[in-house]
Design a protein around this motif. Structure first.
Motif, PDB file in Angstrom:
ATOM      1  N   PHE A  61     160.249 -53.584-127.614  1.00  9.41           N
ATOM      2  CA  PHE A  61     161.635 -52.874-127.498  1.00  9.41           C
ATOM      3  C   PHE A  61     161.155 -51.435-127.892  1.00  9.41           C
ATOM      4  CE2 PHE A  61     164.179 -56.778-128.229  1.00  9.41           C
ATOM      5  CZ  PHE A  61     164.176 -57.097-126.919  1.00  9.41           C
ATOM      6  N   ASN A  62     159.896 -50.886-128.251  1.00  2.00           N
ATOM      7  CA  ASN A  62     159.527 -49.774-128.922  1.00  2.00           C
ATOM      8  C   ASN A  62     160.517 -48.962-129.901  1.00  2.00           C
ATOM      9  OD1 ASN A  62     157.781 -47.718-128.614  1.00  2.00           O
ATOM     10  ND2 ASN A  62     158.766 -46.579-126.878  1.00  2.00           N
ATOM     11  N   CYS A  63     160.934 -50.206-130.929  1.00  2.00           N
ATOM     12  CA  CYS A  63     161.485 -49.497-132.162  1.00  2.00           C
ATOM     13  C   CYS A  63     160.963 -48.475-132.868  1.00  2.00           C
ATOM     14  CB  CYS A  63     161.903 -50.796-133.045  1.00  2.00           C
ATOM     15  SG  CYS A  63     162.513 -52.231-132.200  1.00  2.00           S
ATOM     16  N   VAL A  64     159.558 -48.483-132.769  1.00  5.21           N
ATOM     17  CA  VAL A  64     158.489 -47.271-133.111  1.00  5.21           C
ATOM     18  C   VAL A  64     159.042 -46.128-132.713  1.00  5.21           C
ATOM     19  CG1 VAL A  64     156.755 -47.528-131.550  1.00  5.21           C
ATOM     20  CG2 VAL A  64     156.126 -47.367-134.134  1.00  5.21           C
ATOM     21  N   ALA A  65     159.652 -45.836-131.503  1.00  4.52           N
ATOM     22  CA  ALA A  65     159.995 -44.521-130.944  1.00  4.52           C
ATOM     23  C   ALA A  65     160.795 -43.857-131.988  1.00  4.52           C
ATOM     24  CB  ALA A  65     160.526 -44.431-129.584  1.00  4.52           C
ATOM     25  N   CYS A  66     161.776 -44.690-132.742  1.00  3.57           N
ATOM     26  CA  CYS A  66     162.639 -43.878-133.521  1.00  3.57           C
ATOM     27  C   CYS A  66     162.433 -44.144-134.962  1.00  3.57           C
ATOM     28  CB  CYS A  66     164.057 -44.276-133.274  1.00  3.57           C
ATOM     29  SG  CYS A  66     164.682 -43.645-131.700  1.00  3.57           S
ATOM     30  N   HIS A  67     161.596 -45.182-135.430  1.00  2.83           N
ATOM     31  CA  HIS A  67     161.344 -45.787-136.833  1.00  2.83           C
ATOM     32  C   HIS A  67     159.961 -45.748-137.061  1.00  2.83           C
ATOM     33  CE1 HIS A  67     165.428 -47.215-137.258  1.00  2.83           C
ATOM     34  NE2 HIS A  67     165.506 -47.285-136.214  1.00  2.83           N
ATOM     35  N   THR A  68     159.558 -45.227-138.282  1.00  2.00           N
ATOM     36  CA  THR A  68     158.357 -45.319-138.795  1.00  2.00           C
ATOM     37  C   THR A  68     158.235 -46.531-139.595  1.00  2.00           C
ATOM     38  OG1 THR A  68     158.883 -43.968-140.770  1.00  2.00           O
ATOM     39  CG2 THR A  68     157.969 -42.935-138.859  1.00  2.00           C
ATOM     40  N   GLN A  69     156.900 -46.809-139.896  1.00  2.00           N
ATOM     41  CA  GLN A  69     156.547 -48.011-141.190  1.00  2.00           C
ATOM     42  C   GLN A  69     155.617 -47.208-141.932  1.00  2.00           C
ATOM     43  OE1 GLN A  69     156.098 -51.969-140.248  1.00  2.00           O
ATOM     44  NE2 GLN A  69     157.591 -51.982-138.595  1.00  2.00           N
ATOM     45  N   GLN A  70     155.642 -46.092-142.441  1.00  2.72           N
ATOM     46  CA  GLN A  70     154.904 -45.422-143.181  1.00  2.72           C
ATOM     47  C   GLN A  70     155.476 -44.771-144.234  1.00  2.72           C
ATOM     48  OE1 GLN A  70     152.432 -42.034-141.895  1.00  2.72           O
ATOM     49  NE2 GLN A  70     153.460 -42.422-139.664  1.00  2.72           N
ATOM     50  N   ILE A  71     155.274 -44.819-145.448  1.00  2.00           N
ATOM     51  CA  ILE A  71     155.640 -44.180-146.800  1.00  2.00           C
ATOM     52  C   ILE A  71     154.620 -43.048-147.132  1.00  2.00           C
ATOM     53  CG2 ILE A  71     156.429 -44.139-148.941  1.00  2.00           C
ATOM     54  CD1 ILE A  71     158.417 -45.440-147.052  1.00  2.00           C
ATOM     55  N   ARG A  72     154.777 -41.919-147.010  1.00  2.67           N
ATOM     56  CA  ARG A  72     153.868 -40.824-147.088  1.00  2.67           C
ATOM     57  C   ARG A  72     153.775 -40.569-148.807  1.00  2.67           C
ATOM     58  NH1 ARG A  72     156.632 -36.491-143.730  1.00  2.67           N
ATOM     59  NH2 ARG A  72     158.475 -37.423-144.814  1.00  2.67           N
ATOM     60  N   GLY A  73     152.614 -40.154-149.305  1.00  3.15           N
ATOM     61  CA  GLY A  73     152.349 -39.945-150.911  1.00  3.15           C
ATOM     62  C   GLY A  73     152.141 -38.409-150.839  1.00  3.15           C
ATOM     63  N   MET A 115     152.934 -47.547-137.370  1.00  2.40           N
ATOM     64  CA  MET A 115     153.175 -46.612-138.170  1.00  2.40           C
ATOM     65  C   MET A 115     154.348 -45.603-137.786  1.00  2.40           C
ATOM     66  SD  MET A 115     149.412 -45.450-139.033  1.00  2.40           S
ATOM     67  CE  MET A 115     149.866 -44.041-140.148  1.00  2.40           C
ATOM     68  N   GLY A 116     154.187 -45.257-136.361  1.00  5.82           N
ATOM     69  CA  GLY A 116     155.317 -44.340-135.858  1.00  5.82           C
ATOM     70  C   GLY A 116     155.166 -43.080-136.012  1.00  5.82           C
ATOM     71  N   THR A 117     155.595 -42.136-135.491  1.00  3.12           N
ATOM     72  CA  THR A 117     155.408 -40.853-135.755  1.00  3.12           C
ATOM     73  C   THR A 117     156.816 -39.838-135.888  1.00  3.12           C
ATOM     74  OG1 THR A 117     155.483 -40.476-133.117  1.00  3.12           O
ATOM     75  CG2 THR A 117     153.318 -40.653-134.318  1.00  3.12           C
ATOM     76  N   GLN A 118     157.751 -40.493-135.549  1.00  3.42           N
ATOM     77  CA  GLN A 118     159.013 -39.835-135.552  1.00  3.42           C
ATOM     78  C   GLN A 118     160.156 -40.575-136.505  1.00  3.42           C
ATOM     79  OE1 GLN A 118     160.022 -37.668-131.992  1.00  3.42           O
ATOM     80  NE2 GLN A 118     162.208 -38.255-132.357  1.00  3.42           N
ATOM     81  N   ARG A 119     160.939 -39.968-137.166  1.00  2.00           N
ATOM     82  CA  ARG A 119     162.079 -40.861-137.861  1.00  2.00           C
ATOM     83  C   ARG A 119     163.292 -40.159-137.155  1.00  2.00           C
ATOM     84  NH1 ARG A 119     159.725 -40.134-143.749  1.00  2.00           N
ATOM     85  NH2 ARG A 119     158.083 -41.872-143.717  1.00  2.00           N
ATOM     86  N   THR A 120     163.798 -40.702-136.401  1.00  2.00           N
ATOM     87  CA  THR A 120     165.283 -40.395-135.654  1.00  2.00           C
ATOM     88  C   THR A 120     165.896 -41.529-136.692  1.00  2.00           C
ATOM     89  OG1 THR A 120     164.187 -40.156-133.679  1.00  2.00           O
ATOM     90  CG2 THR A 120     166.561 -40.498-133.647  1.00  2.00           C
ATOM     91  N   GLY A 121     165.773 -42.742-136.817  1.00  2.00           N
ATOM     92  CA  GLY A 121     166.403 -43.457-137.764  1.00  2.00           C
ATOM     93  C   GLY A 121     165.275 -43.654-138.961  1.00  2.00           C
ATOM     94  N   PRO A 122     165.670 -44.458-140.197  1.00  4.95           N
ATOM     95  CA  PRO A 122     165.044 -44.365-141.612  1.00  4.95           C
ATOM     96  C   PRO A 122     163.594 -45.339-141.104  1.00  4.95           C
ATOM     97  CG  PRO A 122     167.289 -45.470-141.641  1.00  4.95           C
ATOM     98  CD  PRO A 122     167.011 -45.025-140.002  1.00  4.95           C
ATOM     99  N   ASP A 123     162.749 -45.015-142.189  1.00  9.90           N
ATOM    100  CA  ASP A 123     161.669 -45.646-142.255  1.00  9.90           C
ATOM    101  C   ASP A 123     162.082 -47.284-142.394  1.00  9.90           C
ATOM    102  OD1 ASP A 123     158.385 -45.467-142.754  1.00  9.90           O
ATOM    103  OD2 ASP A 123     159.453 -47.128-144.182  1.00  9.90           O
ATOM    104  N   LEU A 124     161.225 -48.159-141.838  1.00  8.52           N
ATOM    105  CA  LEU A 124     161.620 -49.675-141.863  1.00  8.52           C
ATOM    106  C   LEU A 124     160.549 -50.461-142.831  1.00  8.52           C
ATOM    107  CD1 LEU A 124     162.995 -50.303-138.460  1.00  8.52           C
ATOM    108  CD2 LEU A 124     164.386 -49.560-140.397  1.00  8.52           C
ATOM    109  N   SER A 125     159.718 -49.818-143.483  1.00  6.18           N
ATOM    110  CA  SER A 125     158.633 -50.568-144.087  1.00  6.18           C
ATOM    111  C   SER A 125     159.137 -51.308-145.207  1.00  6.18           C
ATOM    112  CB  SER A 125     157.453 -49.730-144.506  1.00  6.18           C
ATOM    113  OG  SER A 125     157.898 -48.753-145.424  1.00  6.18           O
TER     114      SER A 125
END
Ligand code: HEC
Length: 217
Positions: A61-73, A115-125
Protein backbone atom coordinates in the motif's frame (compact mmCIF):
# COMPACT_ATOMS: atom_id res chain seq x y z
CA UNK A 1 23.87 -16.87 -52.60
CA UNK A 2 21.09 -17.91 -50.32
CA UNK A 3 22.77 -16.70 -47.10
CA UNK A 4 23.89 -13.29 -48.13
CA UNK A 5 22.50 -10.82 -45.60
CA UNK A 6 21.93 -8.35 -48.40
CA UNK A 7 19.68 -10.68 -50.32
CA UNK A 8 18.29 -13.22 -47.84
CA UNK A 9 15.02 -12.13 -46.19
CA UNK A 10 15.42 -14.87 -43.60
CA UNK A 11 18.77 -13.60 -42.45
CA UNK A 12 17.55 -10.03 -42.52
CA UNK A 13 14.77 -11.00 -40.12
CA UNK A 14 16.62 -13.55 -38.00
CA UNK A 15 19.72 -11.54 -37.15
CA UNK A 16 17.86 -8.52 -35.64
CA UNK A 17 15.28 -10.82 -33.98
CA UNK A 18 17.88 -13.01 -32.28
CA UNK A 19 19.99 -9.99 -31.33
CA UNK A 20 16.92 -8.40 -29.79
CA UNK A 21 16.08 -11.50 -27.75
CA UNK A 22 19.67 -11.88 -26.54
CA UNK A 23 19.79 -8.22 -25.51
CA UNK A 24 16.47 -8.48 -23.66
CA UNK A 25 17.74 -11.53 -21.77
CA UNK A 26 21.08 -9.95 -20.90
CA UNK A 27 19.84 -6.48 -20.03
CA UNK A 28 16.47 -7.23 -18.41
CA UNK A 29 15.51 -10.85 -17.74
CA UNK A 30 18.73 -12.17 -16.18
CA UNK A 31 19.33 -9.08 -13.97
CA UNK A 32 15.70 -9.23 -12.77
CA UNK A 33 16.06 -12.92 -11.89
CA UNK A 34 19.31 -12.30 -10.02
CA UNK A 35 17.73 -9.39 -8.15
CA UNK A 36 14.76 -11.54 -7.13
CA UNK A 37 17.09 -14.23 -5.88
CA UNK A 38 19.04 -11.67 -3.86
CA UNK A 39 15.83 -10.26 -2.35
CA UNK A 40 14.72 -13.71 -1.29
CA UNK A 41 18.07 -14.26 0.43
CA UNK A 42 17.97 -10.97 2.32
CA UNK A 43 14.31 -10.88 3.25
CA UNK A 44 13.53 -12.59 6.54
CA UNK A 45 9.76 -12.94 6.78
CA UNK A 46 8.03 -12.92 10.14
CA UNK A 47 7.17 -16.38 11.40
CA UNK A 48 3.73 -15.19 12.46
CA UNK A 49 1.63 -15.46 9.27
CA UNK A 50 -0.71 -12.57 10.14
CA UNK A 51 2.20 -10.28 10.96
CA UNK A 52 3.94 -11.20 7.72
CA UNK A 53 0.78 -10.51 5.75
CA UNK A 54 0.56 -7.10 7.47
CA UNK A 55 4.16 -6.28 6.67
CA UNK A 56 3.59 -7.04 3.01
CA UNK A 57 0.44 -4.94 2.94
CA UNK A 58 2.30 -2.03 4.50
CA UNK A 59 4.82 -2.41 1.68
CA UNK A 60 2.24 -2.90 -1.07
CA UNK A 61 0.00 0.00 0.00
CA UNK A 62 3.10 2.19 -0.01
CA UNK A 63 2.48 3.58 3.47
CA UNK A 64 6.15 4.48 3.27
CA UNK A 65 5.26 7.32 0.88
CA UNK A 66 3.98 9.33 3.85
CA UNK A 67 5.48 7.61 6.91
CA UNK A 68 9.05 7.03 7.95
CA UNK A 69 10.37 4.36 10.25
CA UNK A 70 13.56 6.11 11.21
CA UNK A 71 14.36 8.15 14.29
CA UNK A 72 17.21 10.52 13.67
CA UNK A 73 20.01 11.08 16.18
CA UNK A 74 21.57 14.44 17.04
CA UNK A 75 25.22 13.84 16.19
CA UNK A 76 26.22 17.22 17.67
CA UNK A 77 25.17 16.02 21.14
CA UNK A 78 26.85 12.62 20.94
CA UNK A 79 28.80 11.56 24.01
CA UNK A 80 30.88 8.56 24.97
CA UNK A 81 29.75 6.83 28.16
CA UNK A 82 31.67 3.77 29.35
CA UNK A 83 33.20 3.30 25.94
CA UNK A 84 29.86 3.37 24.11
CA UNK A 85 28.98 6.25 21.82
CA UNK A 86 25.49 7.50 22.63
CA UNK A 87 23.60 9.74 20.27
CA UNK A 88 20.45 11.35 21.69
CA UNK A 89 17.34 11.51 19.56
CA UNK A 90 16.99 14.65 17.46
CA UNK A 91 14.65 17.11 19.18
CA UNK A 92 12.24 17.14 16.26
CA UNK A 93 11.98 13.33 16.49
CA UNK A 94 11.57 13.07 20.27
CA UNK A 95 7.77 13.26 19.93
CA UNK A 96 7.71 9.84 18.26
CA UNK A 97 8.32 8.09 21.57
CA UNK A 98 11.73 6.53 21.19
CA UNK A 99 14.71 7.24 23.34
CA UNK A 100 17.31 5.98 20.90
CA UNK A 101 17.90 6.82 17.28
CA UNK A 102 17.34 4.09 14.69
CA UNK A 103 20.31 1.88 14.03
CA UNK A 104 21.20 0.18 10.79
CA UNK A 105 20.69 -3.29 12.33
CA UNK A 106 16.98 -2.54 12.52
CA UNK A 107 16.76 -2.65 8.73
CA UNK A 108 19.00 -5.66 8.23
CA UNK A 109 16.19 -7.98 7.15
CA UNK A 110 13.81 -5.51 5.60
CA UNK A 111 13.48 -5.88 1.88
CA UNK A 112 12.79 -3.19 0.86
CA UNK A 113 13.67 -1.17 3.98
CA UNK A 114 10.76 0.88 5.34
CA UNK A 115 12.90 3.84 6.39
CA UNK A 116 10.95 6.28 4.26
CA UNK A 117 12.08 9.69 3.14
CA UNK A 118 9.13 11.92 3.85
CA UNK A 119 6.91 12.55 6.84
CA UNK A 120 3.55 13.69 5.61
CA UNK A 121 2.34 11.71 8.62
CA UNK A 122 4.21 10.84 11.83
CA UNK A 123 7.07 8.38 12.12
CA UNK A 124 5.69 4.90 12.79
CA UNK A 125 8.75 3.10 14.18
CA UNK A 126 7.13 2.86 17.63
CA UNK A 127 3.48 3.48 16.82
CA UNK A 128 2.50 0.22 18.52
CA UNK A 129 3.55 1.68 21.83
CA UNK A 130 2.08 5.12 21.25
CA UNK A 131 -1.25 3.78 19.99
CA UNK A 132 -1.62 0.24 21.34
CA UNK A 133 -5.37 -0.24 20.67
CA UNK A 134 -6.37 -2.18 17.54
CA UNK A 135 -9.79 -0.50 17.54
CA UNK A 136 -8.18 2.93 17.26
CA UNK A 137 -6.32 1.81 14.15
CA UNK A 138 -9.49 0.37 12.62
CA UNK A 139 -11.35 3.65 13.13
CA UNK A 140 -8.35 5.55 11.81
CA UNK A 141 -7.98 3.40 8.69
CA UNK A 142 -11.71 3.51 7.96
CA UNK A 143 -12.15 7.26 8.56
CA UNK A 144 -8.95 8.98 9.71
CA UNK A 145 -10.91 12.09 10.73
CA UNK A 146 -12.99 10.07 13.21
CA UNK A 147 -10.03 10.00 15.61
CA UNK A 148 -7.73 12.65 14.14
CA UNK A 149 -10.03 15.52 13.06
CA UNK A 150 -7.68 17.39 10.69
CA UNK A 151 -6.12 14.28 9.20
CA UNK A 152 -4.94 14.32 5.60
CA UNK A 153 -4.45 10.59 5.52
CA UNK A 154 -6.52 8.86 2.84
CA UNK A 155 -9.16 6.47 4.17
CA UNK A 156 -8.61 2.77 3.54
CA UNK A 157 -12.25 1.64 3.43
CA UNK A 158 -11.52 -1.25 1.08
CA UNK A 159 -10.03 -3.01 4.09
CA UNK A 160 -13.45 -3.18 5.75
CA UNK A 161 -16.93 -4.36 5.10
CA UNK A 162 -20.23 -3.06 6.47
CA UNK A 163 -23.26 -5.21 7.13
CA UNK A 164 -26.74 -5.02 8.57
CA UNK A 165 -26.83 -6.23 12.19
CA UNK A 166 -28.62 -9.45 11.16
CA UNK A 167 -26.09 -10.47 8.46
CA UNK A 168 -23.62 -13.35 8.91
CA UNK A 169 -19.92 -12.57 8.67
CA UNK A 170 -16.94 -14.90 8.19
CA UNK A 171 -15.22 -15.98 11.38
CA UNK A 172 -11.90 -14.33 10.51
CA UNK A 173 -13.44 -10.85 10.37
CA UNK A 174 -13.12 -8.72 13.49
CA UNK A 175 -15.91 -6.51 14.69
CA UNK A 176 -15.13 -2.80 14.88
CA UNK A 177 -16.90 -0.71 17.52
CA UNK A 178 -19.17 1.57 15.56
CA UNK A 179 -18.32 5.01 16.92
CA UNK A 180 -20.22 8.09 15.81
CA UNK A 181 -17.38 9.61 13.78
CA UNK A 182 -17.53 6.73 11.29
CA UNK A 183 -20.93 7.90 10.05
CA UNK A 184 -22.47 4.42 9.88
CA UNK A 185 -25.62 4.62 11.99
CA UNK A 186 -27.45 1.29 12.33
CA UNK A 187 -24.72 -0.67 10.52
CA UNK A 188 -21.99 -3.04 11.63
CA UNK A 189 -18.39 -2.54 10.61
CA UNK A 190 -15.97 -5.44 10.18
CA UNK A 191 -12.22 -5.51 9.73
CA UNK A 192 -11.24 -7.95 6.96
CA UNK A 193 -8.26 -10.28 7.47
CA UNK A 194 -6.16 -7.72 5.53
CA UNK A 195 -7.13 -4.95 7.97
CA UNK A 196 -6.39 -7.24 10.92
CA UNK A 197 -2.99 -8.13 9.46
CA UNK A 198 -2.05 -4.52 8.77
CA UNK A 199 -3.03 -3.45 12.28
CA UNK A 200 -1.21 -6.41 13.78
CA UNK A 201 1.90 -5.21 11.98
CA UNK A 202 1.41 -1.61 13.20
CA UNK A 203 0.98 -2.81 16.79
CA UNK A 204 4.19 -4.80 16.50
CA UNK A 205 6.18 -1.62 15.84
CA UNK A 206 7.64 -0.73 19.20
CA UNK A 207 10.91 -0.66 21.06
CA UNK A 208 10.25 -3.81 23.05
CA UNK A 209 9.81 -5.79 19.88
CA UNK A 210 13.08 -4.52 18.45
CA UNK A 211 14.88 -5.38 21.67
CA UNK A 212 13.34 -8.85 21.94
CA UNK A 213 14.38 -9.62 18.37
CA UNK A 214 17.94 -8.52 19.00
CA UNK A 215 17.42 -5.36 16.91
CA UNK A 216 16.87 -7.46 13.85
CA UNK A 217 13.96 -5.48 12.42
C1 HEC B 1 -0.99 10.63 1.75
C2 HEC B 1 -0.21 10.40 2.92
C3 HEC B 1 -0.49 9.19 3.78
C4 HEC B 1 -0.50 7.86 3.41
C5 HEC B 1 -0.34 7.26 2.03
C6 HEC B 1 -0.67 7.13 4.62
N1 HEC B 1 -0.76 7.96 5.69
FE1 HEC B 1 -0.92 7.43 7.64
N2 HEC B 1 -1.01 9.37 8.19
C7 HEC B 1 -0.91 10.45 7.33
C8 HEC B 1 -1.08 11.70 8.09
C9 HEC B 1 -1.04 13.10 7.52
C10 HEC B 1 -1.24 11.33 9.45
C11 HEC B 1 -1.43 12.26 10.66
C12 HEC B 1 -2.88 12.54 10.92
C13 HEC B 1 -3.60 11.33 11.43
O1 HEC B 1 -3.37 10.87 12.55
O2 HEC B 1 -4.42 10.78 10.68
C14 HEC B 1 -1.19 9.86 9.47
C15 HEC B 1 -1.30 9.10 10.62
C16 HEC B 1 -1.16 7.74 10.67
C17 HEC B 1 -1.16 6.96 11.89
C18 HEC B 1 -1.27 7.52 13.29
C19 HEC B 1 0.12 7.84 13.75
C20 HEC B 1 0.20 8.68 14.99
O3 HEC B 1 1.21 8.61 15.64
O4 HEC B 1 -0.75 9.43 15.26
C21 HEC B 1 -1.03 5.65 11.54
C22 HEC B 1 -0.96 4.46 12.46
C23 HEC B 1 -0.96 5.61 10.09
N3 HEC B 1 -1.03 6.89 9.59
C24 HEC B 1 -0.83 4.45 9.36
C25 HEC B 1 -0.79 4.41 7.96
C26 HEC B 1 -0.75 3.19 7.20
C27 HEC B 1 -0.72 1.80 7.78
C28 HEC B 1 -0.72 3.56 5.88
C29 HEC B 1 -0.73 2.66 4.67
C30 HEC B 1 -1.85 1.77 4.56
C31 HEC B 1 -0.74 5.00 5.83
N4 HEC B 1 -0.78 5.48 7.11
C32 HEC B 1 -0.73 5.74 4.66
C33 HEC B 1 -0.70 10.40 5.98
C34 HEC B 1 -0.66 9.25 5.22
Amino acid sequence: MAFNIHTSHRLLFLIPAVSYLVLVAVCAVIPAMLEQQREAEVEAPFEDALLERGRRLYRDFNCVACHTQQIRGDEALASVIEGERLIPVLKADARFGREVASRREEYAHQQPPFMGTQRTGPDLSSVGRRLPEAQWHYWHLYTPQSVSPDSLMPPHRFLFTTTQPSDDVAADYEKVLNIEGLGLPGKELWATPDARALVEYLLSLNREFIEAEGLSR
